[in-house]
Scaffold this active site. Structure first.
Site, PDB file in Angstrom:
ATOM      1  N   GLN A  74       0.828  -1.189   0.000  1.00  0.00           N
ATOM      2  CA  GLN A  74       0.000   0.000   0.000  1.00  0.00           C
ATOM      3  C   GLN A  74       0.870   1.248   0.000  1.00  0.00           C
ATOM      4  O   GLN A  74       1.905   1.300   0.649  1.00  0.00           O
ATOM      5  CB  GLN A  74      -0.915  -0.006   1.225  1.00  0.00           C
ATOM      6  CG  GLN A  74      -2.245   0.639   0.988  1.00  0.00           C
ATOM      7  CD  GLN A  74      -3.283   0.265   2.037  1.00  0.00           C
ATOM      8  OE1 GLN A  74      -3.342  -0.878   2.449  1.00  0.00           O
ATOM      9  NE2 GLN A  74      -4.091   1.212   2.435  1.00  0.00           N
TER      10      GLN A  74
ATOM     11  N   SER B 298       4.468  -6.104   2.733  1.00  0.00           N
ATOM     12  CA  SER B 298       3.153  -5.992   3.361  1.00  0.00           C
ATOM     13  C   SER B 298       2.077  -6.625   2.482  1.00  0.00           C
ATOM     14  O   SER B 298       2.091  -7.824   2.252  1.00  0.00           O
ATOM     15  CB  SER B 298       2.858  -4.523   3.675  1.00  0.00           C
ATOM     16  OG  SER B 298       1.670  -4.390   4.409  1.00  0.00           O
ATOM     17  N   LEU B 299       1.137  -5.821   1.968  1.00  0.00           N
ATOM     18  CA  LEU B 299       0.136  -6.328   1.025  1.00  0.00           C
ATOM     19  C   LEU B 299       0.789  -7.127  -0.095  1.00  0.00           C
ATOM     20  O   LEU B 299       0.247  -8.134  -0.561  1.00  0.00           O
ATOM     21  CB  LEU B 299      -0.651  -5.151   0.435  1.00  0.00           C
ATOM     22  CG  LEU B 299      -1.464  -5.438  -0.833  1.00  0.00           C
ATOM     23  CD1 LEU B 299      -2.645  -6.336  -0.528  1.00  0.00           C
ATOM     24  CD2 LEU B 299      -1.905  -4.143  -1.492  1.00  0.00           C
TER      25      LEU B 299
ATOM     26  N   ARG C 276      -9.449  -8.308   3.840  1.00  0.00           N
ATOM     27  CA  ARG C 276      -8.368  -7.928   4.764  1.00  0.00           C
ATOM     28  C   ARG C 276      -8.424  -6.424   5.031  1.00  0.00           C
ATOM     29  O   ARG C 276      -8.321  -5.982   6.179  1.00  0.00           O
ATOM     30  CB  ARG C 276      -7.009  -8.310   4.174  1.00  0.00           C
ATOM     31  CG  ARG C 276      -5.782  -7.896   5.002  1.00  0.00           C
ATOM     32  CD  ARG C 276      -4.509  -8.373   4.292  1.00  0.00           C
ATOM     33  NE  ARG C 276      -3.281  -8.069   5.027  1.00  0.00           N
ATOM     34  CZ  ARG C 276      -2.477  -7.054   4.753  1.00  0.00           C
ATOM     35  NH1 ARG C 276      -2.769  -6.215   3.773  1.00  0.00           N
ATOM     36  NH2 ARG C 276      -1.349  -6.880   5.446  1.00  0.00           N
TER      37      ARG C 276
ATOM     38  N   HIS D 234       0.396  -3.414  10.908  1.00  0.00           N
ATOM     39  CA  HIS D 234       1.516  -4.165  11.475  1.00  0.00           C
ATOM     40  C   HIS D 234       1.812  -3.790  12.923  1.00  0.00           C
ATOM     41  O   HIS D 234       2.965  -3.570  13.311  1.00  0.00           O
ATOM     42  CB  HIS D 234       2.758  -4.004  10.588  1.00  0.00           C
ATOM     43  CG  HIS D 234       2.474  -4.314   9.148  1.00  0.00           C
ATOM     44  ND1 HIS D 234       2.101  -5.569   8.731  1.00  0.00           N
ATOM     45  CD2 HIS D 234       2.429  -3.517   8.050  1.00  0.00           C
ATOM     46  CE1 HIS D 234       1.871  -5.529   7.428  1.00  0.00           C
ATOM     47  NE2 HIS D 234       2.052  -4.299   6.999  1.00  0.00           N
TER      48      HIS D 234
ATOM     49  N   GLN E  87       1.560 -11.396  10.323  1.00  0.00           N
ATOM     50  CA  GLN E  87       1.999 -10.192   9.628  1.00  0.00           C
ATOM     51  C   GLN E  87       1.133  -8.977   9.969  1.00  0.00           C
ATOM     52  O   GLN E  87       1.599  -7.845   9.965  1.00  0.00           O
ATOM     53  CB  GLN E  87       1.996 -10.440   8.112  1.00  0.00           C
ATOM     54  CG  GLN E  87       2.734  -9.392   7.297  1.00  0.00           C
ATOM     55  CD  GLN E  87       1.967  -9.019   6.038  1.00  0.00           C
ATOM     56  OE1 GLN E  87       0.794  -8.662   6.106  1.00  0.00           O
ATOM     57  NE2 GLN E  87       2.633  -9.123   4.904  1.00  0.00           N
TER      58      GLN E  87
END
Length: 312
Positions: free
Chosen positions: A11, A92-93, A117, A202, A251
């Site tokens: 993101q 991340s994503l 999510r 996170h 995560q």
């Protein structure tokens, strides 16, 4: 034969108009737009190509980024069908895109998964003023020390994204982040910049999203990995459904160790190819491991360029 890592940004890599060049020049891209849109009830052409307020909302940002990344990756694989990745890696994503590229989840399922999510992340932060702050020009240990001292005082602030030396993003309650701006600067930070985000990724504030996300992943991920995926949490490779579900659940509340992951793979691959909008990871990689060549595929021109360099 050169060893290749396929990599995917997270993101923040989104922008209006992303994927348009693929959409206008590829029937496969049009079909992928349509199928993904049908699954989550979104017109991706409107979301990505016309001014709107939705692209900045986490629940729509995530599937939009993943869709464009998967289109770029599939178009590349169509031209280079025999090329095998050494590993897959995301930020991340982007780890979900890496999982999808590895073959462990269908792209339409992945679009729905990251849409959900995003909703879970928004829901977890809906009743609180959460946010994220980029700390620039300060070493990791100093950032960690400020966060640890703040936590001991009852504040809610955690290291969230280890992007490169001198760039660490922290997450937590917005008021707590703002209260520490001068503390970070006093410790030596050049900047402590509050990001335009309404979720705190996170960190512990997302713990309520963990079980629902794990339940969704159980029904979508398969034991079908072309090559291992590098975990943001551990920086180590995994290639089973069990590990994928466990690590991607973790995560949500653990920091993304992108810098550490690149350093861990730099000696085992020759080239990294970034798929999707922009060149976020290419820029980071230059500063993390300057000898790791990183190419990127974000439109038909860059696709042809990378295919010519890698597959011919």
């Amino acid at each position: 034969m050169k060893k290749i890592a396929m990599i995917f940004a997270g993101q923040g890599s989104q922008s209006l108009g992303m994927g348009k060049n693929f959409y206008e020049n590829s029937d496969m891209a049009k079909e992928m737009f349509e199928k993904a849109g049908e699954r989550i009830g979104v017109n991706f052409e409107n979301l990505l190509f016309e001014e709107n307020d939705m692209l900045g909302q986490t629940a729509y940002t995530q599937p939009a980024i993943l869709l464009v990344q998967m289109i770029a990756y599939r178009l590349f694989k169509e031209k280079c069908p025999d090329l095998k990745a050494e590993l897959f890696l995301g930020h991340s994503l982007g780890e979900f895109s890496a999982l999808c590229a590895s073959g462990a989840i269908d792209y339409v399922d992945a679009v729905e998964l990251v849409h959900r999510r995003g909703q879970l992340m928004q829901d977890a932060c809906s009743d609180i003023e959460a946010g994220m702050m980029a700390i620039v020009g300060l070493d990791d240990a100093s950032v960690e020390k400020v966060c640890a001292e703040a936590l001991s005082q009852g504040k809610k602030v955690w290291p969230a994204n280890y992007n490169q030396d001198g760039q660490l993003v922290v997450a937590g309650m917005k008021a707590d982040l703002q209260s520490l701006e001068q503390t970070f600067k006093n410790a030596g930070a050049k900047r402590a910049l509050l990001l335009n985000m309404s979720v705190a990724s996170h960190c512990e504030l997302l713990s309520s999203a963990q079980l629902p996300l794990a339940s969704l992943m159980e029904g979508m991920i398969e034991d079908n990995f072309e090559a291992p995926v590098i975990s943001n949490v551990t920086t180590s490779p995994y290639s089973t459904k069990k590990d994928a579900v466990s690590l991607l659940k973790e995560q949500l509340i653990k920091p993304v160790k992108y810098k550490h992951s690149i350093l861990a793979i730099a000696d085992s691959v020759d080239i990294a190819i970034e798929f999707g909008n922009g060149s976020t990871l290419k820029g980071l990689n230059k500063r993390i491991a300057k000898d790791l060549e990183t190419l990127n595929v974000f439109d038909m021109e860059t696709l042809d360029k990378v295919v010519k360099e890698i597959c011919n």
